[in-house]
Design a protein around this motif. Structure first.
Motif, PDB file in Angstrom:
ATOM      1  N   UNK A   1      11.868 -18.979 -11.542  1.00 26.45           N
ATOM      2  CA  UNK A   1      10.395 -19.803 -11.823  1.00 26.45           C
ATOM      3  C   UNK A   1       9.478 -19.011 -12.749  1.00 26.45           C
ATOM      4  N   UNK A   2       8.907 -19.488 -13.620  1.00 30.69           N
ATOM      5  CA  UNK A   2       7.921 -19.050 -14.332  1.00 30.69           C
ATOM      6  C   UNK A   2       6.733 -20.029 -14.304  1.00 30.69           C
TER       7      UNK A   2
ATOM      8  N   UNK B   1      -1.577 -22.693  -4.933  1.00 28.56           N
ATOM      9  CA  UNK B   1      -0.688 -23.732  -5.484  1.00 28.56           C
ATOM     10  C   UNK B   1       0.717 -23.187  -5.374  1.00 28.56           C
ATOM     11  N   UNK B   2       1.016 -21.826  -5.489  1.00 28.46           N
ATOM     12  CA  UNK B   2       2.267 -21.200  -5.469  1.00 28.46           C
ATOM     13  C   UNK B   2       2.976 -21.414  -3.827  1.00 28.46           C
ATOM     14  N   UNK B   3       1.954 -21.481  -2.780  1.00 29.75           N
ATOM     15  CA  UNK B   3       2.438 -21.556  -1.653  1.00 29.75           C
ATOM     16  C   UNK B   3       2.686 -23.055  -1.394  1.00 29.75           C
ATOM     17  N   UNK B   4       2.003 -24.027  -1.725  1.00 32.75           N
ATOM     18  CA  UNK B   4       2.152 -25.369  -1.562  1.00 32.75           C
ATOM     19  C   UNK B   4       3.404 -25.831  -2.115  1.00 32.75           C
TER      20      UNK B   4
ATOM     21  N   UNK C   1       6.988 -21.967  -4.189  1.00 31.73           N
ATOM     22  CA  UNK C   1       7.383 -20.984  -5.247  1.00 31.73           C
ATOM     23  C   UNK C   1       7.409 -19.631  -4.972  1.00 31.73           C
ATOM     24  N   UNK C   2       8.683 -18.829  -5.142  1.00 33.67           N
ATOM     25  CA  UNK C   2       9.022 -17.384  -4.651  1.00 33.67           C
ATOM     26  C   UNK C   2       9.538 -16.842  -5.906  1.00 33.67           C
ATOM     27  N   UNK C   3       9.213 -15.683  -5.734  1.00 32.10           N
ATOM     28  CA  UNK C   3       9.530 -14.359  -6.777  1.00 32.10           C
ATOM     29  C   UNK C   3       9.252 -14.955  -8.144  1.00 32.10           C
TER      30      UNK C   3
END
Length: 284
Positions: free
Chosen positions: A29-30, A88-91, A94-96
């Motif tokens: 993921x970017x 936003x990343x948490x919801x 999204x990891x790494x």
């Protein structure tokens, strides 16, 4: 609650509803972030070179080009928006993530706060750093306008004119090459037409902390031990050239790439060079 409006993915966060683009796929993921009064279309020349092999996610942050106003009283300060990126990343689980910044440097506060556990790699592309908030004449113009009743309305009205958009010392110093009118129309229309969007923009623009605080935040980023790529524009008019090597020296695992023939918006001026740098970094 997640959903879509007119086919645009969106997610409800503590500050309000955030729209985003997502190319999908199973690849790494970017997450691409944009700057003040700019939206994710600034990456339109870069994403095609990365999508397919990578999952590209592009949120529209409440920095003046968003179409959905935030909740009244939401924390839209520099620190508040950095933490909103983390939310936003948490919801989206999204990891790494490879987190890519350009122009707006506020998400670095996520790193200095020790809240970047979902960030595997960091890419700082010609962005605000150290005490360079807001950057240059355009940034200071928005910050000043936000403190004057009706100031942002007048600023956004002026940006209807092509001469204002390309004026030296203003948005003309954002990119060496003219950005298509239809793209800039999309950037400026929300704050031009919606007072609630101008309210959000003003909340952010008035939030810059003292320089001593900004420098302390930058110093704390030394603890980030994951790979960092610093991509700097050799001819940048808004982000000091010395900030590139200074940022690279701040992190224990960082590399610096300078790109010529470009101002701050490297995704506009030299997208092919940026794609090459990103690919080299991600496969190293």
């Amino acid at each position: 609650m997640d959903g879509t409006e007119a086919g645009v993915p969106e997610i409800e966060l503590s500050a309000g509803v955030i729209e985003y683009e997502d190319t999908g796929g199973e690849g790494p993921v970017i997450v691409f972030l944009h700057g003040l009064t700019i939206d994710s279309t600034v990456w339109r020349k870069v994403v095609p070179g990365m999508a397919g092999e990578y999952r590209c996610v592009l949120p529209t942050l409440p920095l003046g080009s968003h179409r959905r106003p935030m909740r009244p009283g939401a924390d839209l300060s520099l620190r508040g928006l950095a933490l909103l990126v983390g939310e936003f990343l948490e919801r989206l689980d999204l990891r790494e993530v490879t987190l890519v910044l350009n122009d707006w440097g506020g998400a670095q506060v996520l790193v200095s706060e020790g809240r970047a556990e979902r960030v595997g790699r960091l890419v700082l592309t010609a962005c605000e750093a150290f005490d360079n908030y807001p950057p240059g004449v355009p940034g200071r113009a928005v910050a000043t306008a936000a403190k004057i009743p009706g100031g942002l309305w007048l600023t956004m009205r002026a940006l209807r004119l092509r001469a204002t958009r390309r004026a030296p010392g203003g948005w003309g110093w954002m990119s060496k090459r003219p950005i298509p009118d239809e793209i800039m129309d999309g950037w400026f229309r929300p704050a031009m037409t919606n007072p609630a969007i101008r309210r959000d923009l003003a909340a952010y623009a008035r939030s810059t902390p003292p320089k001593a605080v900004l420098l302390a935040w930058a110093e704390r980023m030394r603890a980030f031990d994951r790979p960092v790529l610093v991509v700097w524009a050799a001819e940048d008019r808004l982000m000091p050239r010395e900030h590139g090597p200074r940022l690279a020296a701040l992190f224990p695992d960082a590399r610096l790439v300078e790109i010529g023939d470009s101002y701050t918006l490297i995704p506009e001026d030299r997208p092919e060079a940026l794609v090459a740098s990103l690919r080299d970094f991600l496969t190293a």
